[in-house]
Design an enzyme around this catalytic site. Structure first.
Site, mmCIF file in Angstrom:
data_model
loop_
_atom_site.group_PDB
_atom_site.id
_atom_site.type_symbol
_atom_site.label_atom_id
_atom_site.label_comp_id
_atom_site.label_asym_id
_atom_site.label_seq_id
_atom_site.Cartn_x
_atom_site.Cartn_y
_atom_site.Cartn_z
ATOM 1 N N HIS A 94 0.925 -1.107 -0.008
ATOM 2 C CA HIS A 94 -0.018 -0.076 -0.075
ATOM 3 C C HIS A 94 0.910 1.167 -0.015
ATOM 4 O O HIS A 94 2.033 1.289 0.587
ATOM 5 C CB HIS A 94 -0.877 0.007 1.124
ATOM 6 N N GLU A 166 -3.840 1.741 -7.553
ATOM 7 C CA GLU A 166 -4.222 2.997 -6.810
ATOM 8 C C GLU A 166 -3.123 4.039 -7.198
ATOM 9 O O GLU A 166 -2.177 4.094 -6.326
ATOM 10 C CB GLU A 166 -3.910 2.393 -5.350
HETATM 11 C C1 PEP Z 1 -6.955 2.913 0.253
HETATM 12 O O1 PEP Z 1 -6.507 3.126 1.518
HETATM 13 O O2 PEP Z 1 -6.410 1.974 -0.422
HETATM 14 C C2 PEP Z 1 -7.619 3.850 -0.393
HETATM 15 C C3 PEP Z 1 -8.021 3.849 -1.638
HETATM 16 O O3 PEP Z 1 -8.040 4.993 0.408
HETATM 17 P P1 PEP Z 1 -9.156 5.937 -0.178
HETATM 18 O O4 PEP Z 1 -10.433 5.100 -0.653
HETATM 19 O O5 PEP Z 1 -9.688 6.629 1.216
HETATM 20 O O6 PEP Z 1 -8.738 7.003 -0.998
#
Ligand code: PEP
Length: 260
Positions: A94, A166
């Site tokens: 992450h 992400e």
């Molecule tokens: C995450 O922590 O993986 C994430 C996508 O956070 P958020 O949805 O708050 O942007």
């Protein structure tokens, strides 16, 4: 039929009591869906009590992190081996761990390998930050993160890895800019293309790709409708039962619209 995977990453929030209350509220709102897999990622401390509370037909558990050694003198760490009977998934790489805890490409690789060795599916997070995006380096970043993270796995093992795209700039913690589904689709293509080059088309087709970055009940359908999108990794919105159950509902509606 592949299930849509909706993962709630609660980050460092909710003690045992608060987590239990949230699960109760989610349980009241979320029905058993054969084609949606709902995964909760509470803090390490809360995994065990939640494992006794959850209705396993509705929910599965994920850990937010683990250490790559199976046992030994590593004060303060929890291993994948210890999580074997508790968590179906572990989130690995992450951006908050890469940034705040300085996890390198190699550490992430070792964690992915430890997950597979212990029969746990890693949810491997990859994505460029805002500077890399501005410098048009998304493709290189995705390439480097994927190549290293998967480098100790066979093609069959790669099929067990869930890849969460992400973009760091889209995560609520780091700015929360809203990514356009068309742009996410382009990166999904990149990821599949890259897996195909390294491990062949079977592994590439089997790969489950999630999107994560400020997903909420209003925006979820736009991402889940992307061709080849296997689900969403949700941070902030997963702490709110209206939002999180709304995301699961959006996933369900989309599946059933597609079938009709
Ligand atoms: C995450 O922590 O993986 C994430 C996508 O956070 P958020 O949805 O708050 O942007």
């Amino acid at each position: 039929m592949k299930q849509t995977l909706i993962v709630g990453n609660w980050k460092m929030n909710l003690n045992t009591q608060q987590a239990s209350l949230l699960v109760k509220r989610l349980d009241d709102r979320i029905a058993i869906h054969r084609d949606i897999e709902v995964v909760l990622a509470p803090s390490m401390l809360v995994l065990q009590p939640l494992s006794l509370q959850i209705d396993r037909r509705k929910f599965r558990l994920a850990a937010q992190n683990a250490f790559y050694k199976d046992e030994g003198a590593y004060t303060g760490e929890v291993s994948f081996t210890m999580l074997r009977d508790l968590a179906h998934y572990v989130i690995v790489g992450h951006s908050e761990r890469r940034i705040y805890f300085h996890e390198t490409l190699e550490v992430v690789r070792d964690k992915v390998q430890a997950a597979i060795r212990n029969n746990i599916s890693p949810i491997l997070c990859i994505g460029e930050n805002k500077h890399e995006r501005a410098a048009n380096e998304t493709k290189r970043v995705i390439h480097d993160q994927l190549t290293t993270a998967l480098s100790n796995l066979t093609a069959e093992e790669v099929e067990k890895v869930v890849v969460a795209y992400e973009p760091v700039w889209a995560i609520s913690t780091f700015g929360g800019e809203i990514a356009k589904p068309d742009d996410v689709q382009k990166v999904f293509k990149m990821i599949r293309g890259h897996i195909s080059e390294l491990y062949g088309s079977k592994a590439s087709k089997a790969a489950r790709l999630l999107y994560g970055g400020s997903v909420n009940a209003d925006t979820a359908a736009g991402y889940l409708a992307i061709d080849g999108c296997g689900g969403a990794l949700v941070g902030n919105a997963s702490l709110n039962y209206h939002q999180f159950s709304g995301i699961v509902e959006a996933a369900y509606r989309l599946k059933h619209k597609a079938k009709a």
